[in-house]
Scaffold this motif. Sequence first.
Motif, PDB file in Angstrom:
ATOM      1  N   SER A   1       0.822  -1.205   0.000  1.00  0.00           N
ATOM      2  CA  SER A   1       0.000   0.000   0.000  1.00  0.00           C
ATOM      3  C   SER A   1       0.859   1.259   0.000  1.00  0.00           C
ATOM      4  CB  SER A   1      -0.942  -0.021   1.206  1.00  0.00           C
ATOM      5  OG  SER A   1      -1.708   1.161   1.275  1.00  0.00           O
ATOM      6  N   TYR A   2       1.918   1.237   0.826  1.00  0.00           N
ATOM      7  CA  TYR A   2       2.772   2.421   0.892  1.00  0.00           C
ATOM      8  C   TYR A   2       3.569   2.600  -0.399  1.00  0.00           C
ATOM      9  CZ  TYR A   2       5.933   5.899   2.824  1.00  0.00           C
ATOM     10  OH  TYR A   2       6.640   7.070   3.057  1.00  0.00           O
ATOM     11  N   LEU A   3       4.058   1.511  -0.990  1.00  0.00           N
ATOM     12  CA  LEU A   3       4.806   1.632  -2.242  1.00  0.00           C
ATOM     13  C   LEU A   3       3.902   2.095  -3.387  1.00  0.00           C
ATOM     14  CD1 LEU A   3       7.199  -1.461  -2.181  1.00  0.00           C
ATOM     15  CD2 LEU A   3       7.800   0.925  -1.875  1.00  0.00           C
ATOM     16  N   ASP A   4       2.651   1.668  -3.417  1.00  0.00           N
ATOM     17  CA  ASP A   4       1.718   2.157  -4.446  1.00  0.00           C
ATOM     18  C   ASP A   4       1.567   3.663  -4.341  1.00  0.00           C
ATOM     19  OD1 ASP A   4       1.329  -0.331  -5.468  1.00  0.00           O
ATOM     20  OD2 ASP A   4      -0.506  -0.749  -4.343  1.00  0.00           O
ATOM     21  N   TRP A   5       1.398   4.133  -3.142  1.00  0.00           N
ATOM     22  CA  TRP A   5       1.227   5.578  -2.944  1.00  0.00           C
ATOM     23  C   TRP A   5       2.522   6.321  -3.236  1.00  0.00           C
ATOM     24  CZ3 TRP A   5       3.604   8.794   0.694  1.00  0.00           C
ATOM     25  CH2 TRP A   5       3.099  10.081   0.766  1.00  0.00           C
ATOM     26  N   LEU A   6       3.665   5.728  -2.788  1.00  0.00           N
ATOM     27  CA  LEU A   6       4.942   6.408  -2.957  1.00  0.00           C
ATOM     28  C   LEU A   6       5.333   6.497  -4.441  1.00  0.00           C
ATOM     29  CD1 LEU A   6       7.477   7.642  -1.668  1.00  0.00           C
ATOM     30  CD2 LEU A   6       8.429   5.331  -1.528  1.00  0.00           C
ATOM     31  N   ILE A   7       5.174   5.437  -5.200  1.00  0.00           N
ATOM     32  CA  ILE A   7       5.537   5.474  -6.630  1.00  0.00           C
ATOM     33  C   ILE A   7       4.597   6.392  -7.390  1.00  0.00           C
ATOM     34  CG2 ILE A   7       5.723   4.054  -8.702  1.00  0.00           C
ATOM     35  CD1 ILE A   7       6.600   1.743  -6.923  1.00  0.00           C
ATOM     36  N   SER A   8       3.320   6.337  -7.041  1.00  0.00           N
ATOM     37  CA  SER A   8       2.380   7.268  -7.686  1.00  0.00           C
ATOM     38  C   SER A   8       2.751   8.708  -7.377  1.00  0.00           C
ATOM     39  CB  SER A   8       0.956   6.985  -7.206  1.00  0.00           C
ATOM     40  OG  SER A   8       0.580   5.655  -7.508  1.00  0.00           O
ATOM     41  N   LEU A   9       3.149   8.982  -6.143  1.00  0.00           N
ATOM     42  CA  LEU A   9       3.547  10.334  -5.756  1.00  0.00           C
ATOM     43  C   LEU A   9       4.828  10.745  -6.465  1.00  0.00           C
ATOM     44  CD1 LEU A   9       2.596  12.571  -3.772  1.00  0.00           C
ATOM     45  CD2 LEU A   9       4.246  11.646  -2.126  1.00  0.00           C
ATOM     46  N   HIS A  10       5.758   9.811  -6.632  1.00  0.00           N
ATOM     47  CA  HIS A  10       7.003  10.103  -7.331  1.00  0.00           C
ATOM     48  C   HIS A  10       6.740  10.447  -8.798  1.00  0.00           C
ATOM     49  CE1 HIS A  10      11.162   9.786  -8.672  1.00  0.00           C
ATOM     50  NE2 HIS A  10      10.764   8.897  -9.604  1.00  0.00           N
TER      51      HIS A  10
ATOM     52  N   LYS B   1      -4.311  12.633 -12.278  1.00  0.00           N
ATOM     53  CA  LYS B   1      -4.223  11.741 -11.120  1.00  0.00           C
ATOM     54  C   LYS B   1      -3.606  10.415 -11.555  1.00  0.00           C
ATOM     55  CE  LYS B   1      -7.093   9.608  -7.511  1.00  0.00           C
ATOM     56  NZ  LYS B   1      -8.485   9.413  -7.021  1.00  0.00           N
ATOM     57  N   VAL B   2      -2.578   9.973 -10.841  1.00  0.00           N
ATOM     58  CA  VAL B   2      -1.885   8.708 -11.136  1.00  0.00           C
ATOM     59  C   VAL B   2      -2.111   7.765  -9.954  1.00  0.00           C
ATOM     60  CG1 VAL B   2       0.320   7.592 -11.618  1.00  0.00           C
ATOM     61  CG2 VAL B   2      -0.174   9.879 -12.538  1.00  0.00           C
ATOM     62  N   GLN B   3      -2.559   6.566 -10.245  1.00  0.00           N
ATOM     63  CA  GLN B   3      -2.818   5.554  -9.213  1.00  0.00           C
ATOM     64  C   GLN B   3      -2.140   4.246  -9.599  1.00  0.00           C
ATOM     65  OE1 GLN B   3      -7.117   5.391  -9.036  1.00  0.00           O
ATOM     66  NE2 GLN B   3      -7.181   6.727  -7.240  1.00  0.00           N
ATOM     67  N   LEU B   4      -1.379   3.700  -8.651  1.00  0.00           N
ATOM     68  CA  LEU B   4      -0.751   2.390  -8.812  1.00  0.00           C
ATOM     69  C   LEU B   4      -1.368   1.461  -7.773  1.00  0.00           C
ATOM     70  CD1 LEU B   4       1.455   0.697 -10.236  1.00  0.00           C
ATOM     71  CD2 LEU B   4       3.022   1.393  -8.425  1.00  0.00           C
ATOM     72  N   ASN B   5      -1.995   0.385  -8.236  1.00  0.00           N
ATOM     73  CA  ASN B   5      -2.721  -0.516  -7.328  1.00  0.00           C
ATOM     74  C   ASN B   5      -2.564  -1.948  -7.822  1.00  0.00           C
ATOM     75  OD1 ASN B   5      -4.357  -1.558  -5.357  1.00  0.00           O
ATOM     76  ND2 ASN B   5      -6.275  -0.873  -6.283  1.00  0.00           N
ATOM     77  N   ASP B   6      -1.883  -2.804  -6.988  1.00  0.00           N
ATOM     78  CA  ASP B   6      -1.696  -4.223  -7.304  1.00  0.00           C
ATOM     79  C   ASP B   6      -1.099  -4.438  -8.688  1.00  0.00           C
ATOM     80  OD1 ASP B   6      -2.635  -4.990  -4.843  1.00  0.00           O
ATOM     81  OD2 ASP B   6      -4.696  -5.265  -5.521  1.00  0.00           O
ATOM     82  N   GLY B   7      -0.118  -3.621  -9.025  1.00  0.00           N
ATOM     83  CA  GLY B   7       0.584  -3.799 -10.282  1.00  0.00           C
ATOM     84  C   GLY B   7      -0.086  -3.157 -11.480  1.00  0.00           C
ATOM     85  N   GLN B   8      -1.156  -2.453 -11.282  1.00  0.00           N
ATOM     86  CA  GLN B   8      -1.833  -1.749 -12.378  1.00  0.00           C
ATOM     87  C   GLN B   8      -1.634  -0.246 -12.205  1.00  0.00           C
ATOM     88  OE1 GLN B   8      -5.938  -2.844 -12.568  1.00  0.00           O
ATOM     89  NE2 GLN B   8      -5.538  -4.878 -13.438  1.00  0.00           N
ATOM     90  N   LEU B   9      -1.219   0.410 -13.282  1.00  0.00           N
ATOM     91  CA  LEU B   9      -0.992   1.848 -13.286  1.00  0.00           C
ATOM     92  C   LEU B   9      -2.127   2.512 -14.070  1.00  0.00           C
ATOM     93  CD1 LEU B   9       0.894   4.221 -12.573  1.00  0.00           C
ATOM     94  CD2 LEU B   9       2.016   3.843 -14.774  1.00  0.00           C
ATOM     95  N   LYS B  10      -2.730   3.509 -13.437  1.00  0.00           N
ATOM     96  CA  LYS B  10      -3.868   4.182 -14.054  1.00  0.00           C
ATOM     97  C   LYS B  10      -3.639   5.683 -13.981  1.00  0.00           C
ATOM     98  CE  LYS B  10      -8.911   4.595 -13.815  1.00  0.00           C
ATOM     99  NZ  LYS B  10     -10.136   4.207 -13.097  1.00  0.00           N
ATOM    100  N   ALA B  11      -3.742   6.317 -15.121  1.00  0.00           N
ATOM    101  CA  ALA B  11      -3.647   7.772 -15.201  1.00  0.00           C
ATOM    102  C   ALA B  11      -5.012   8.313 -15.580  1.00  0.00           C
ATOM    103  CB  ALA B  11      -2.606   8.184 -16.226  1.00  0.00           C
ATOM    104  N   THR B  12      -5.453   9.370 -14.876  1.00  0.00           N
ATOM    105  CA  THR B  12      -6.800   9.911 -15.067  1.00  0.00           C
ATOM    106  C   THR B  12      -6.722  11.411 -15.218  1.00  0.00           C
ATOM    107  OG1 THR B  12      -7.670   8.129 -13.673  1.00  0.00           O
ATOM    108  CG2 THR B  12      -9.137   9.994 -14.125  1.00  0.00           C
ATOM    109  N   LEU B  13      -7.452  11.944 -16.211  1.00  0.00           N
ATOM    110  CA  LEU B  13      -7.578  13.392 -16.419  1.00  0.00           C
ATOM    111  C   LEU B  13      -8.921  13.829 -15.871  1.00  0.00           C
ATOM    112  CD1 LEU B  13      -6.335  15.973 -17.678  1.00  0.00           C
ATOM    113  CD2 LEU B  13      -7.607  15.430 -19.770  1.00  0.00           C
TER     114      LEU B  13
END
Length: 657
Positions: free
Chosen positions: A559-568, A609-621
């Motif tokens: 959970s923390y790595l998903d948030w951290l990579i998305s934030l990066h 908005k960038v979200q990384l969740n369980d190995g899936q990367l999603k970018a949203t406008l």
Amino acid sequence: MMDSLGSVTLRPWPAPQEELSQEDLLFKIEQLASERGHLRNITEQSLQEDIDAGKHVPEATVEADSADLDEKEKDAPSGQDQRDKVFKAAQEMYSHLEWAKFAATNALDLVSLVLSQDPNKRSLTFFSPNFRDQGLNQGIPFGSFGISRENHEHHNRRPEEVQRMQDLEHRQKVVAQGARMGALDSAVDEILKAAKHLEKEMRRETKYWHEIVSVSDKGWPIQRLRQNARHAPFAVRYGLPEASDHFKARGFAPLQMDKDGSIILDPTLALKPKTFRVRVSVDGNITGTSQLSVEDDFANQSLEKSIQLARDSLLEEELYYEMSLEVRHLLAYGVDFRDSVIYVDAPRLGNASQDRKLLIDCIPRNDPVAGGQGHEHDWLARNVAEALRLLLAHEHSMRLYRRSQLPPPLTARTREKPPPPLLRTLLAVIRHVEGVDSLYVYLGLVTKTLYTAGLDVALNTTRETAWASLAETLKASRKDLSATDQLLEIFMKPFDGKATLTLPTSNGVQPETLTVVTRTIIGQPTFGTEHKLTLSSAMTSDLGLFHQHKFATVEEVKSYLDWLISLHITHRLLKSEYSSYAQIRSQDPRLTVRCKESKKGEPSLKDIKVQLNDGQLKATLMAADSPPESDDAEQSHTWSGPDDNAALREVIRNWVG
């Protein structure tokens, strides 16, 4: 003087009155007859009158004595003659005494010399001093003089007496010959009996020694016994020397000798051997077991095989016993003990929602394998059983190593001896492998997804750092420990896994790394698995985060790595690319970007908005300042596999214009 002695009457001293024996009575009668004449004239009255008159002898005797006395008085010698006579008598008496002494000593020496033929009657004190000096000390041996008795009577016997004597002599010869023949026959029988007994004993001893040598050649230590040395002169020590005290005492069995010389199995060797069993249970069904089918007849096993089975059974029992003692310290880790069975959480096998257990117990070796159970996880059960046996063998080796070192200082406190870490090591391996594998699968999926999205990332994982440097460790081997002990000693230490994820940077010069160290130890200070995340200094300064973070579970790390990579990606990569048009308004992985002008000529603000969740990367406008949980997305793109070739930067550039 002589005048005064003339009227003296000599009488016998009165003897004490006692009963006269027949011999004494006859002596008295003869005396009276010689003194008084015939006994017919002797009466009690006449004797009493003689006593009263002072007479105790006949008158004739008295008169004769008086005449002699007168003559002696007339012929009495002078004093010198009397003295010469007395001196002469003394010399004669002394010579007689000397001769008597000489005769007595000679008789004593003669009798002692005759008796000295018997060895039990030889002593120097039996001989006179003169004979000891002049005879024995000069070489006269003991028993050199003997006495025999011979019959010198010669008379002529009658013919019938001669014939009778000859017949008697003949019969005696026949009887003696028969007795000798009987004795010889008895002696021959005894000799044959002794020979047969000796042959039997030789065969018995030969067979016993042959089996003893056979046992010794197989490597079993043989020890001589002091007690019961006739029926069990030797014993075999089949127990391990570094086993626990209880099992060390049981690992000793006398090798008793049977009537035919074969070795009788001791009761400890004749017991049914036991085996250590591990089973795998999935949702209550047995899907694997370490027990092997046994078809051997234990009653007809050879001696060496029986000793080996007893040794293996003792090791299996000790392993189960040590693990049973260790269970009470591991109840907080999901370990349970019910009905003589140890229950341990098994590693994940496919579906994580399944109830998986390891069932550990100790059963007789010849128990049949239960039917109707699966065998797809037999490999796991056997590997766990063999690993636990290796850990116990390593503990024995380390006990010997610790005893060979300098002892610790003496203290008044009693040092506790905790049970060997068998279950602890098993739990640590299971939890560490589960933790690092689950985390590394997630990191591998994230790496593939980011690489698909056009981001330059790299992943380097090490399940256990000590295992990775095992070759170098064994090269610099210690002389006091074998390579096997050094290898197994690694499993007794904390397990450390390391994963390094290299992220893309805005300038492309210095890479940004995330390091996740997974440490597992069932004991202080961790009591389980701990994940420590370390960030680079640039990320901590740009994102305003701490340098290190600790997590107890893999889900927290994910959970923390998903948030951290998305934030990066949003706050560093996209912000650096759209620096003049981008604005950060929150700590969420969200970036506000000024898009191209509309038809009316007014610029518009959009949130990416960038979200990384369980190995899936999603970018949203999304529209600017929209709520974080809002689903009103104008455009979105998801990267979930290697089939998508669209780059993240290209997608964002097409949205922003």
